[in-house]
Design a protein around this motif. Structure first.
Motif, mmCIF file in Angstrom:
data_model
loop_
_atom_site.group_PDB
_atom_site.id
_atom_site.type_symbol
_atom_site.label_atom_id
_atom_site.label_comp_id
_atom_site.label_asym_id
_atom_site.label_seq_id
_atom_site.Cartn_x
_atom_site.Cartn_y
_atom_site.Cartn_z
ATOM 1 N N LEU A 7 0.831 -1.210 0.000
ATOM 2 C CA LEU A 7 0.000 0.000 0.000
ATOM 3 C C LEU A 7 0.866 1.261 0.000
ATOM 4 O O LEU A 7 0.548 2.246 -0.674
ATOM 5 C CB LEU A 7 -0.930 -0.006 1.213
ATOM 6 C CG LEU A 7 -2.087 -1.001 1.162
ATOM 7 C CD1 LEU A 7 -2.782 -1.084 2.507
ATOM 8 C CD2 LEU A 7 -3.085 -0.601 0.076
ATOM 9 N N ARG A 8 1.975 1.223 0.755
ATOM 10 C CA ARG A 8 2.866 2.373 0.796
ATOM 11 C C ARG A 8 3.460 2.643 -0.605
ATOM 12 O O ARG A 8 3.565 3.789 -1.036
ATOM 13 C CB ARG A 8 3.965 2.119 1.821
ATOM 14 C CG ARG A 8 4.785 3.379 2.140
ATOM 15 C CD ARG A 8 5.898 3.089 3.126
ATOM 16 N NE ARG A 8 5.382 2.603 4.388
ATOM 17 C CZ ARG A 8 5.627 1.402 4.911
ATOM 18 N NH1 ARG A 8 6.387 0.542 4.251
ATOM 19 N NH2 ARG A 8 5.116 1.055 6.062
ATOM 20 N N VAL A 9 3.844 1.578 -1.315
ATOM 21 C CA VAL A 9 4.399 1.728 -2.667
ATOM 22 C C VAL A 9 3.347 2.280 -3.621
ATOM 23 O O VAL A 9 3.633 3.159 -4.446
ATOM 24 C CB VAL A 9 4.932 0.366 -3.168
ATOM 25 C CG1 VAL A 9 5.315 0.460 -4.648
ATOM 26 C CG2 VAL A 9 6.134 -0.071 -2.338
ATOM 27 N N ARG A 10 2.118 1.770 -3.506
ATOM 28 C CA ARG A 10 1.054 2.261 -4.387
ATOM 29 C C ARG A 10 0.733 3.714 -4.128
ATOM 30 O O ARG A 10 0.500 4.491 -5.058
ATOM 31 C CB ARG A 10 -0.189 1.386 -4.201
ATOM 32 C CG ARG A 10 -0.033 -0.021 -4.760
ATOM 33 C CD ARG A 10 -1.245 -0.871 -4.465
ATOM 34 N NE ARG A 10 -2.448 -0.354 -5.124
ATOM 35 C CZ ARG A 10 -3.658 -0.890 -4.975
ATOM 36 N NH1 ARG A 10 -3.818 -1.953 -4.181
ATOM 37 N NH2 ARG A 10 -4.688 -0.377 -5.598
ATOM 38 N N ILE A 11 0.719 4.127 -2.860
ATOM 39 C CA ILE A 11 0.462 5.531 -2.527
ATOM 40 C C ILE A 11 1.549 6.424 -3.121
ATOM 41 O O ILE A 11 1.271 7.502 -3.683
ATOM 42 C CB ILE A 11 0.375 5.712 -0.996
ATOM 43 C CG1 ILE A 11 -0.894 5.047 -0.465
ATOM 44 C CG2 ILE A 11 0.389 7.190 -0.627
ATOM 45 C CD1 ILE A 11 -0.962 4.970 1.043
ATOM 46 N N LYS A 12 2.795 5.973 -3.027
ATOM 47 C CA LYS A 12 3.899 6.745 -3.592
ATOM 48 C C LYS A 12 3.791 6.831 -5.115
ATOM 49 O O LYS A 12 4.042 7.892 -5.711
ATOM 50 C CB LYS A 12 5.231 6.117 -3.183
ATOM 51 C CG LYS A 12 6.445 6.921 -3.606
ATOM 52 C CD LYS A 12 7.739 6.284 -3.103
ATOM 53 C CE LYS A 12 8.946 7.112 -3.533
ATOM 54 N NZ LYS A 12 10.224 6.503 -3.060
ATOM 55 N N SER A 13 3.400 5.735 -5.766
ATOM 56 C CA SER A 13 3.271 5.724 -7.228
ATOM 57 C C SER A 13 2.168 6.674 -7.684
ATOM 58 O O SER A 13 2.337 7.433 -8.647
ATOM 59 C CB SER A 13 2.971 4.304 -7.713
ATOM 60 O OG SER A 13 4.021 3.426 -7.387
ATOM 61 N N VAL A 14 1.036 6.634 -6.997
ATOM 62 C CA VAL A 14 -0.069 7.532 -7.345
ATOM 63 C C VAL A 14 0.345 8.985 -7.137
ATOM 64 O O VAL A 14 -0.001 9.869 -7.933
ATOM 65 C CB VAL A 14 -1.322 7.188 -6.512
ATOM 66 C CG1 VAL A 14 -2.413 8.240 -6.732
ATOM 67 C CG2 VAL A 14 -1.846 5.814 -6.892
ATOM 68 N N GLY A 15 1.110 9.249 -6.070
ATOM 69 C CA GLY A 15 1.596 10.613 -5.838
ATOM 70 C C GLY A 15 2.503 11.097 -6.956
ATOM 71 O O GLY A 15 2.434 12.257 -7.377
ATOM 72 N N SER A 16 3.360 10.205 -7.468
ATOM 73 C CA SER A 16 4.243 10.575 -8.580
ATOM 74 C C SER A 16 3.442 10.882 -9.844
ATOM 75 O O SER A 16 3.720 11.847 -10.563
ATOM 76 C CB SER A 16 5.237 9.447 -8.861
ATOM 77 O OG SER A 16 6.053 9.194 -7.724
ATOM 78 N N ILE A 17 2.438 10.045 -10.105
ATOM 79 C CA ILE A 17 1.576 10.295 -11.273
ATOM 80 C C ILE A 17 0.839 11.615 -11.118
ATOM 81 O O ILE A 17 0.688 12.384 -12.081
ATOM 82 C CB ILE A 17 0.596 9.127 -11.456
ATOM 83 C CG1 ILE A 17 1.359 7.851 -11.832
ATOM 84 C CG2 ILE A 17 -0.443 9.450 -12.513
ATOM 85 C CD1 ILE A 17 0.505 6.605 -11.836
ATOM 86 N N LYS A 18 0.391 11.905 -9.916
ATOM 87 C CA LYS A 18 -0.329 13.152 -9.668
ATOM 88 C C LYS A 18 0.563 14.367 -9.930
ATOM 89 O O LYS A 18 0.106 15.376 -10.493
ATOM 90 C CB LYS A 18 -0.845 13.183 -8.221
ATOM 91 C CG LYS A 18 -1.671 14.416 -7.904
ATOM 92 C CD LYS A 18 -2.247 14.350 -6.506
ATOM 93 C CE LYS A 18 -1.157 14.502 -5.470
ATOM 94 N NZ LYS A 18 -1.704 14.588 -4.095
ATOM 95 N N ALA A 269 -6.379 11.098 -9.224
ATOM 96 C CA ALA A 269 -5.226 10.663 -8.429
ATOM 97 C C ALA A 269 -5.382 11.078 -6.971
ATOM 98 O O ALA A 269 -5.029 10.314 -6.060
ATOM 99 C CB ALA A 269 -3.941 11.245 -9.014
ATOM 100 N N ASN A 270 -5.911 12.271 -6.741
ATOM 101 C CA ASN A 270 -6.172 12.711 -5.370
ATOM 102 C C ASN A 270 -7.153 11.771 -4.673
ATOM 103 O O ASN A 270 -6.945 11.368 -3.522
ATOM 104 C CB ASN A 270 -6.736 14.130 -5.369
ATOM 105 C CG ASN A 270 -5.644 15.191 -5.467
ATOM 106 O OD1 ASN A 270 -4.546 14.989 -4.976
ATOM 107 N ND2 ASN A 270 -5.952 16.300 -6.103
#
Length: 303
Positions: A7-18, A269-270
């Motif tokens: 979950l931490r990796v996915r949150i970071k990935s979504v933040g990068s896309i955002k 993304a948000n």
């Protein structure tokens, strides 16, 4: 269910896309303002030159119909100038253009030449934008010329002039029945309409509508060298202006669509990041609670 680490990796990935979509939204907003200003600034000139050509056409009367650019083409196939985007990530901009194009192609061949096969009247294309060229080639359309220099984003009046002259030469060669410009007209930040605009032959009635009624006093004005010569000089400028406006309208529509698409992507993304953080916090709390229960259970066992 995913682990806390996943979950931490996915949150970071979504933040990068955002971050990427937000940056693209800002770039699109900046370019949109620039092209919108140019498109709006060009409209008064386009209206004035269309009105002037229309008034001169009214003065010349039936003589206008004898000019080559006002007579129907000798060919059987239409030539289309299609304006699309070079890059993607602009929402439904290109998809709407292609859908309208396919509808137009499906509706028109039988009306043009009902006694001929559809392939004999299938249009050929001058194309601005890599997306349009890829789409047409993939579906077997005749891409007569792919215009890449200058790229659409770097286009100016000089490039529009060269394009208009090429279209005139193609029409006068007798290979085509008509020339049509297909672009997306910019109406507002949220509305850009795929538009099919007849280009050649020039319709005398459309010029008359643009010029309005010619007053009696205007008919007596002396023109130097004469109305016919001035008219012949202005018609190419009129066509160049129409191409230039079409390119500007298409560019403005493209960046308005890209800005809207990137804004929606950033908002999505948000929302995704917020939902993932909620799941992450619940999962972490469950792990903490489980560890505390294990500690308490171990302490009780020792007693």
């Amino acid at each position: 269910m995913a682990s806390v680490k996943e979950l931490r990796v996915r949150i970071k990935s979504v933040g990068s896309i955002k971050q990427i979509t937000r940056a693209m939204e800002m770039v699109a907003t900046t370019k949109l303002r620039r092209f919108q200003d140019r498109a709006v600034a060009s409209r008064p000139y386009a209206r004035e030159i269309a009105g002037l050509v229309g008034r001169l056409a009214a003065v010349l009367g039936d003589d206008v119909a004898e000019r080559p650019l006002f007579r129907a083409g000798a060919g059987k196939r239409p030539l289309v100038l299609l304006v699309t985007s070079d890059r993607g990530l602009c929402g439904a901009y290109n998809a709407n253009m292609f859908r309208a194009l396919e509808r137009w192609v499906a509706e028109n061949p039988e009306e043009r030449a009902p006694d001929r096969a559809a392939a004999d009247v299938k249009p050929a294309f001058f194309v601005y934008g890599r997306k349009g060229a890829q789409y047409l080639k993939k579906r077997g359309y005749d891409v007569h010329r792919f215009l890449v220099d200058p790229p659409l984003e770097g286009t100016d009046y000089r490039a529009a002039t060269l394009t208009a002259r090429m279209l005139q030469q193609e029409f006068l060669s007798g290979a085509w029945s008509e020339v049509i410009v297909f672009f997306s007209a910019f109406e507002s930040m949220a509305k850009y309409v795929p538009t099919i605009a007849p280009f050649l032959p020039i319709r005398a009635e459309s010029l008359a509508a643009a010029g309005g009624e010619v007053a009696e006093k205007d008919k007596d004005i002396l023109l130097e060298p004469d109305a016919g010569t001035i008219f012949d000089k202005l018609v190419p400028r009129f066509l160049e202006t129409r191409v230039y406006n079409a390119l500007l309208e298409a560019l403005t529509s493209e960046y308005a669509s890209r800005r809207f698409a990137m804004k929606n992507a950033t908002d999505a993304a948000n929302d995704m990041q917020r939902a993932l953080k909620g799941v992450y916090n619940r999962k972490r709390q469950e792990n903490i609670t489980k560890d505390l229960l294990d500690i308490v259970g171990g302490a009780e066992a020792v007693k």
